[in-house]
Design a protein around this motif. Structure first.
Motif, mmCIF file in Angstrom:
data_model
loop_
_atom_site.group_PDB
_atom_site.id
_atom_site.type_symbol
_atom_site.label_atom_id
_atom_site.label_comp_id
_atom_site.label_asym_id
_atom_site.label_seq_id
_atom_site.Cartn_x
_atom_site.Cartn_y
_atom_site.Cartn_z
ATOM 1 N N ILE A 247 0.834 -1.207 0.000
ATOM 2 C CA ILE A 247 0.000 0.000 0.000
ATOM 3 C C ILE A 247 0.866 1.253 0.000
ATOM 4 N N ARG A 248 1.954 1.240 0.753
ATOM 5 C CA ARG A 248 2.864 2.398 0.746
ATOM 6 C C ARG A 248 3.450 2.613 -0.646
ATOM 7 N N ASN A 249 3.850 1.526 -1.293
ATOM 8 C CA ASN A 249 4.399 1.619 -2.647
ATOM 9 C C ASN A 249 3.340 2.159 -3.611
ATOM 10 N N LEU A 250 2.126 1.639 -3.512
ATOM 11 C CA LEU A 250 1.034 2.123 -4.366
ATOM 12 C C LEU A 250 0.740 3.596 -4.098
ATOM 13 N N SER A 251 0.830 3.984 -2.849
ATOM 14 C CA SER A 251 0.590 5.383 -2.493
ATOM 15 C C SER A 251 1.648 6.287 -3.112
ATOM 16 N N ARG A 252 2.919 5.851 -3.073
ATOM 17 C CA ARG A 252 3.985 6.637 -3.711
ATOM 18 C C ARG A 252 3.752 6.759 -5.212
ATOM 19 N N GLN A 253 3.351 5.657 -5.835
ATOM 20 C CA GLN A 253 3.077 5.686 -7.272
ATOM 21 C C GLN A 253 1.897 6.615 -7.569
ATOM 22 N N ALA A 254 0.873 6.555 -6.737
ATOM 23 C CA ALA A 254 -0.289 7.436 -6.927
ATOM 24 C C ALA A 254 0.117 8.897 -6.771
ATOM 25 N N ASP A 255 1.020 9.187 -5.833
ATOM 26 C CA ASP A 255 1.511 10.560 -5.661
ATOM 27 C C ASP A 255 2.231 11.035 -6.915
ATOM 28 N N LYS A 256 3.059 10.169 -7.509
ATOM 29 C CA LYS A 256 3.767 10.538 -8.737
ATOM 30 C C LYS A 256 2.784 10.795 -9.870
ATOM 31 N N ILE A 257 1.790 9.940 -9.992
ATOM 32 C CA ILE A 257 0.770 10.129 -11.033
ATOM 33 C C ILE A 257 0.023 11.432 -10.801
ATOM 34 N N GLN A 258 -0.304 11.728 -9.534
ATOM 35 C CA GLN A 258 -1.008 12.971 -9.228
ATOM 36 C C GLN A 258 -0.158 14.176 -9.596
ATOM 37 N N GLU A 259 1.150 14.115 -9.326
ATOM 38 C CA GLU A 259 2.035 15.220 -9.701
ATOM 39 C C GLU A 259 2.022 15.433 -11.212
ATOM 40 N N ARG A 260 2.075 14.329 -11.979
ATOM 41 C CA ARG A 260 2.028 14.436 -13.445
ATOM 42 C C ARG A 260 0.702 15.027 -13.907
ATOM 43 N N LEU A 261 -0.383 14.566 -13.314
ATOM 44 C CA LEU A 261 -1.704 15.095 -13.683
ATOM 45 C C LEU A 261 -1.813 16.580 -13.352
ATOM 46 N N ASN A 262 -1.257 16.981 -12.218
ATOM 47 C CA ASN A 262 -1.270 18.403 -11.852
ATOM 48 C C ASN A 262 -0.502 19.222 -12.876
ATOM 49 N N GLU A 263 0.647 18.712 -13.332
ATOM 50 C CA GLU A 263 1.450 19.413 -14.336
ATOM 51 C C GLU A 263 0.683 19.499 -15.665
ATOM 52 N N ILE A 264 0.053 18.418 -16.057
ATOM 53 C CA ILE A 264 -0.752 18.418 -17.295
ATOM 54 C C ILE A 264 -1.891 19.416 -17.174
ATOM 55 N N GLY A 265 -2.552 19.428 -16.022
ATOM 56 C CA GLY A 265 -3.645 20.371 -15.797
ATOM 57 C C GLY A 265 -3.168 21.810 -15.882
ATOM 58 N N LYS A 266 -2.004 22.085 -15.320
ATOM 59 C CA LYS A 266 -1.428 23.430 -15.369
ATOM 60 C C LYS A 266 -1.140 23.828 -16.816
ATOM 61 N N ARG A 267 -0.534 22.918 -17.578
ATOM 62 C CA ARG A 267 -0.238 23.205 -18.983
ATOM 63 C C ARG A 267 -1.511 23.411 -19.791
ATOM 64 N N LEU A 268 -2.523 22.601 -19.538
ATOM 65 C CA LEU A 268 -3.804 22.763 -20.244
ATOM 66 C C LEU A 268 -4.426 24.119 -19.926
ATOM 67 N N HIS A 269 -4.362 24.518 -18.663
ATOM 68 C CA HIS A 269 -4.898 25.817 -18.262
ATOM 69 C C HIS A 269 -4.178 26.946 -18.999
ATOM 70 N N GLU A 270 -2.839 26.842 -19.054
ATOM 71 C CA GLU A 270 -2.057 27.859 -19.757
ATOM 72 C C GLU A 270 -2.399 27.878 -21.241
ATOM 73 N N GLU A 271 -2.551 26.690 -21.842
ATOM 74 C CA GLU A 271 -2.873 26.614 -23.272
ATOM 75 C C GLU A 271 -4.254 27.214 -23.553
ATOM 76 N N ILE A 272 -5.214 26.916 -22.705
ATOM 77 C CA ILE A 272 -6.559 27.481 -22.887
ATOM 78 C C ILE A 272 -6.501 28.999 -22.760
ATOM 79 N N HIS A 273 -5.732 29.491 -21.800
ATOM 80 C CA HIS A 273 -5.579 30.937 -21.612
ATOM 81 C C HIS A 273 -4.936 31.566 -22.860
ATOM 82 N N GLU A 274 -3.892 30.910 -23.388
ATOM 83 C CA GLU A 274 -3.229 31.420 -24.593
ATOM 84 C C GLU A 274 -4.187 31.408 -25.790
ATOM 85 N N ARG A 275 -4.960 30.357 -25.935
ATOM 86 C CA ARG A 275 -5.924 30.279 -27.044
ATOM 87 C C ARG A 275 -6.990 31.372 -26.924
ATOM 88 N N THR A 276 -7.432 31.616 -25.699
ATOM 89 C CA THR A 276 -8.429 32.672 -25.479
ATOM 90 C C THR A 276 -7.834 34.033 -25.858
#
Length: 160
Positions: free
Chosen positions: A93-122
């Motif tokens: 479970i600890r290992n899975l939690s670490r992996q989930a944290d890494k995935i969440q960090e990647r998703l947060n970065e993707i979300g940030k980039r998408l937000h910036e791209e939408i702002h640029e397109r607007t």
């Protein structure tokens, strides 16, 4: 028993369970002599340091339900295996939690980039709309200038 009330004290109890007939009957019930020697205090329900026949019978019934040494060893072994499995599961479970944290960090970065791209397109869309509005305004100015020029400078017919 030297008592009139048929109760037995610890010494009398020990003499009783060591008699061959009583010892045999206890073995038939699944008790060995060493176990039976420890029963006196368990059976003495009223803590009078003596056992009545009723206390003896009720005590045997209660004790029959108690776990035997082999049962306790089996239970300890089972508990140790379950504890080991639980530790292994905690590690997983600890290992899975670490992996989930890494995935969440990647998703947060993707979300940030998408937000910036939408702002640029607007922003680009707004600039494009502004540019079209300016082009339309220039076309209107040019059309008006062309109308004014025709009025002020009518076209001259060329004769050749």
């Amino acid at each position: 028993d030297t008592n009139v009330n048929s109760e037995r004290d610890y010494k009398e109890f020990m003499n009783l369970i060591r008699q061959p007939q009583t010892s045999f009957k206890l073995r038939l019930l699944g008790f060995n002599l060493e176990e039976a020697e420890s029963f006196f205090h368990i059976m003495d329900a009223d803590h009078s340091n003596s056992l009545s026949p009723e206390e003896f019978i009720q005590g045997l019934n209660r004790i029959r339900g108690l776990a035997k040494g082999a049962d306790i060893c089996g239970l300890i072994s089972f508990a140790q295996r379950q504890s080991s499995r639980a530790r292994d599961n905690v590690d997983i479970i600890r290992n899975l939690s670490r992996q989930a944290d890494k995935i969440q960090e990647r998703l947060n970065e993707i979300g940030k980039r998408l937000h910036e791209e939408i702002h640029e397109r607007t922003d680009r869309k707004q600039r494009s709309d502004d540019l079209w509005d300016q082009a339309q305004a220039r076309t209107g100015v040019i059309t008006n200038l062309d109308k004014d020029r025709r009025v002020q400078f009518p076209s001259v017919q060329h004769s050749y």
